[in-house]
Design a protein around this motif. Sequence first.
Motif, PDB file in Angstrom:
ATOM      1  N   GLY A 114      50.781  41.692  40.872  1.00 25.61           N
ATOM      2  CA  GLY A 114      51.337  40.368  40.673  1.00 25.61           C
ATOM      3  C   GLY A 114      51.479  39.625  41.987  1.00 25.61           C
ATOM      4  O   GLY A 114      50.821  39.943  42.971  1.00 25.61           O
ATOM      5  N   SER A 115      52.362  38.636  41.975  1.00 21.60           N
ATOM      6  CA  SER A 115      52.562  37.843  43.188  1.00 21.60           C
ATOM      7  C   SER A 115      54.007  37.372  43.279  1.00 21.60           C
ATOM      8  O   SER A 115      54.714  37.256  42.282  1.00 21.60           O
ATOM      9  CB  SER A 115      51.613  36.640  43.194  1.00 21.60           C
ATOM     10  OG  SER A 115      51.913  35.786  42.101  1.00 21.60           O
ATOM     11  N   LEU A 116      54.416  37.112  44.499  1.00 17.90           N
ATOM     12  CA  LEU A 116      55.728  36.548  44.786  1.00 17.90           C
ATOM     13  C   LEU A 116      55.475  35.310  45.639  1.00 17.90           C
ATOM     14  O   LEU A 116      54.830  35.387  46.680  1.00 17.90           O
ATOM     15  CB  LEU A 116      56.603  37.546  45.541  1.00 17.90           C
ATOM     16  CG  LEU A 116      58.012  37.097  45.874  1.00 17.90           C
ATOM     17  CD1 LEU A 116      58.820  36.849  44.604  1.00 17.90           C
ATOM     18  CD2 LEU A 116      58.708  38.132  46.721  1.00 17.90           C
ATOM     19  N   ILE A 167      64.176  39.370  48.276  1.00 23.95           N
ATOM     20  CA  ILE A 167      62.724  39.571  48.202  1.00 23.95           C
ATOM     21  C   ILE A 167      62.405  41.043  47.954  1.00 23.95           C
ATOM     22  O   ILE A 167      61.574  41.384  47.110  1.00 23.95           O
ATOM     23  CB  ILE A 167      62.030  39.049  49.474  1.00 23.95           C
ATOM     24  CG1 ILE A 167      62.109  37.515  49.511  1.00 23.95           C
ATOM     25  CG2 ILE A 167      60.579  39.529  49.540  1.00 23.95           C
ATOM     26  CD1 ILE A 167      61.672  36.905  50.820  1.00 23.95           C
ATOM     27  N   LYS A 168      63.095  41.934  48.664  1.00 23.12           N
ATOM     28  CA  LYS A 168      62.879  43.373  48.473  1.00 23.12           C
ATOM     29  C   LYS A 168      63.214  43.787  47.044  1.00 23.12           C
ATOM     30  O   LYS A 168      62.493  44.585  46.444  1.00 23.12           O
ATOM     31  CB  LYS A 168      63.723  44.176  49.458  1.00 23.12           C
ATOM     32  CG  LYS A 168      63.189  44.146  50.865  1.00 23.12           C
ATOM     33  CD  LYS A 168      64.092  44.966  51.779  1.00 23.12           C
ATOM     34  CE  LYS A 168      63.586  44.974  53.203  1.00 23.12           C
ATOM     35  NZ  LYS A 168      64.449  45.786  54.079  1.00 23.12           N
ATOM     36  N   GLU A 169      64.305  43.232  46.487  1.00 24.12           N
ATOM     37  CA  GLU A 169      64.676  43.529  45.101  1.00 24.12           C
ATOM     38  C   GLU A 169      63.586  43.084  44.133  1.00 24.12           C
ATOM     39  O   GLU A 169      63.255  43.808  43.191  1.00 24.12           O
ATOM     40  CB  GLU A 169      65.979  42.809  44.723  1.00 24.12           C
ATOM     41  CG  GLU A 169      67.227  43.433  45.259  1.00 24.12           C
ATOM     42  CD  GLU A 169      68.477  42.671  44.819  1.00 24.12           C
ATOM     43  OE1 GLU A 169      68.368  41.461  44.496  1.00 24.12           O
ATOM     44  OE2 GLU A 169      69.543  43.286  44.810  1.00 24.12           O
ATOM     45  N   MET A 170      63.034  41.907  44.368  1.00 22.62           N
ATOM     46  CA  MET A 170      62.005  41.374  43.473  1.00 22.62           C
ATOM     47  C   MET A 170      60.709  42.187  43.565  1.00 22.62           C
ATOM     48  O   MET A 170      59.983  42.325  42.578  1.00 22.62           O
ATOM     49  CB  MET A 170      61.742  39.905  43.782  1.00 22.62           C
ATOM     50  CG  MET A 170      62.927  39.015  43.422  1.00 22.62           C
ATOM     51  SD  MET A 170      62.661  37.293  43.829  1.00 22.62           S
ATOM     52  CE  MET A 170      61.698  36.780  42.397  1.00 22.62           C
ATOM     53  N   LEU A 171      60.411  42.726  44.729  1.00 24.63           N
ATOM     54  CA  LEU A 171      59.184  43.494  44.924  1.00 24.63           C
ATOM     55  C   LEU A 171      59.306  44.936  44.449  1.00 24.63           C
ATOM     56  O   LEU A 171      58.296  45.583  44.158  1.00 24.63           O
ATOM     57  CB  LEU A 171      58.787  43.487  46.399  1.00 24.63           C
ATOM     58  CG  LEU A 171      58.303  42.154  46.956  1.00 24.63           C
ATOM     59  CD1 LEU A 171      58.114  42.264  48.458  1.00 24.63           C
ATOM     60  CD2 LEU A 171      57.033  41.710  46.274  1.00 24.63           C
ATOM     61  N   GLN A 230      63.208  28.397  46.699  1.00 21.13           N
ATOM     62  CA  GLN A 230      62.893  28.979  45.401  1.00 21.13           C
ATOM     63  C   GLN A 230      61.976  30.176  45.581  1.00 21.13           C
ATOM     64  O   GLN A 230      61.103  30.179  46.444  1.00 21.13           O
ATOM     65  CB  GLN A 230      62.203  27.921  44.543  1.00 21.13           C
ATOM     66  CG  GLN A 230      61.874  28.329  43.145  1.00 21.13           C
ATOM     67  CD  GLN A 230      61.348  27.143  42.344  1.00 21.13           C
ATOM     68  OE1 GLN A 230      61.887  26.050  42.428  1.00 21.13           O
ATOM     69  NE2 GLN A 230      60.293  27.361  41.590  1.00 21.13           N
ATOM     70  N   LEU A 231      62.178  31.207  44.767  1.00 26.12           N
ATOM     71  CA  LEU A 231      61.296  32.359  44.703  1.00 26.12           C
ATOM     72  C   LEU A 231      60.728  32.437  43.295  1.00 26.12           C
ATOM     73  O   LEU A 231      61.471  32.296  42.322  1.00 26.12           O
ATOM     74  CB  LEU A 231      62.065  33.656  45.005  1.00 26.12           C
ATOM     75  CG  LEU A 231      62.714  33.766  46.376  1.00 26.12           C
ATOM     76  CD1 LEU A 231      63.588  35.008  46.438  1.00 26.12           C
ATOM     77  CD2 LEU A 231      61.662  33.814  47.457  1.00 26.12           C
ATOM     78  N   GLU A 232      59.423  32.646  43.200  1.00 22.36           N
ATOM     79  CA  GLU A 232      58.770  32.766  41.897  1.00 22.36           C
ATOM     80  C   GLU A 232      58.042  34.103  41.845  1.00 22.36           C
ATOM     81  O   GLU A 232      57.252  34.419  42.729  1.00 22.36           O
ATOM     82  CB  GLU A 232      57.769  31.633  41.693  1.00 22.36           C
ATOM     83  CG  GLU A 232      58.395  30.260  41.703  1.00 22.36           C
ATOM     84  CD  GLU A 232      57.366  29.138  41.652  1.00 22.36           C
ATOM     85  OE1 GLU A 232      56.153  29.428  41.578  1.00 22.36           O
ATOM     86  OE2 GLU A 232      57.786  27.972  41.696  1.00 22.36           O
ATOM     87  N   LYS A 233      58.309  34.874  40.800  1.00 21.59           N
ATOM     88  CA  LYS A 233      57.675  36.183  40.636  1.00 21.59           C
ATOM     89  C   LYS A 233      56.787  36.148  39.402  1.00 21.59           C
ATOM     90  O   LYS A 233      57.223  35.737  38.328  1.00 21.59           O
ATOM     91  CB  LYS A 233      58.758  37.251  40.466  1.00 21.59           C
ATOM     92  CG  LYS A 233      58.216  38.647  40.249  1.00 21.59           C
ATOM     93  CD  LYS A 233      59.359  39.624  40.112  1.00 21.59           C
ATOM     94  CE  LYS A 233      58.869  41.010  39.818  1.00 21.59           C
ATOM     95  NZ  LYS A 233      59.986  41.963  39.671  1.00 21.59           N
TER      96      LYS A 233
END
Length: 52
Positions: free
Chosen positions: A29-31, A19-23, A42-45
């Motif tokens: 935007g949104s996660l 999550i930290k990497e994606m942010l 699942q994670l959606e970015k």
Amino acid sequence: MPEKKTGSDQEYAALIHRIKEMLHGMRYGSLTLVIQDGKVIQLEKSEKVRLK
């Protein structure tokens, strides 16, 4: 009453790291976390780029 854990501490640490990497570096935007049976599956970015 303590909350029931459905995953290991190692799995939680890996999820938080991901999550930290994606942010990282994301300005707008949104996660979204998709949960099934009490686990993140699942994670959606969705990232937006603002043009000035």
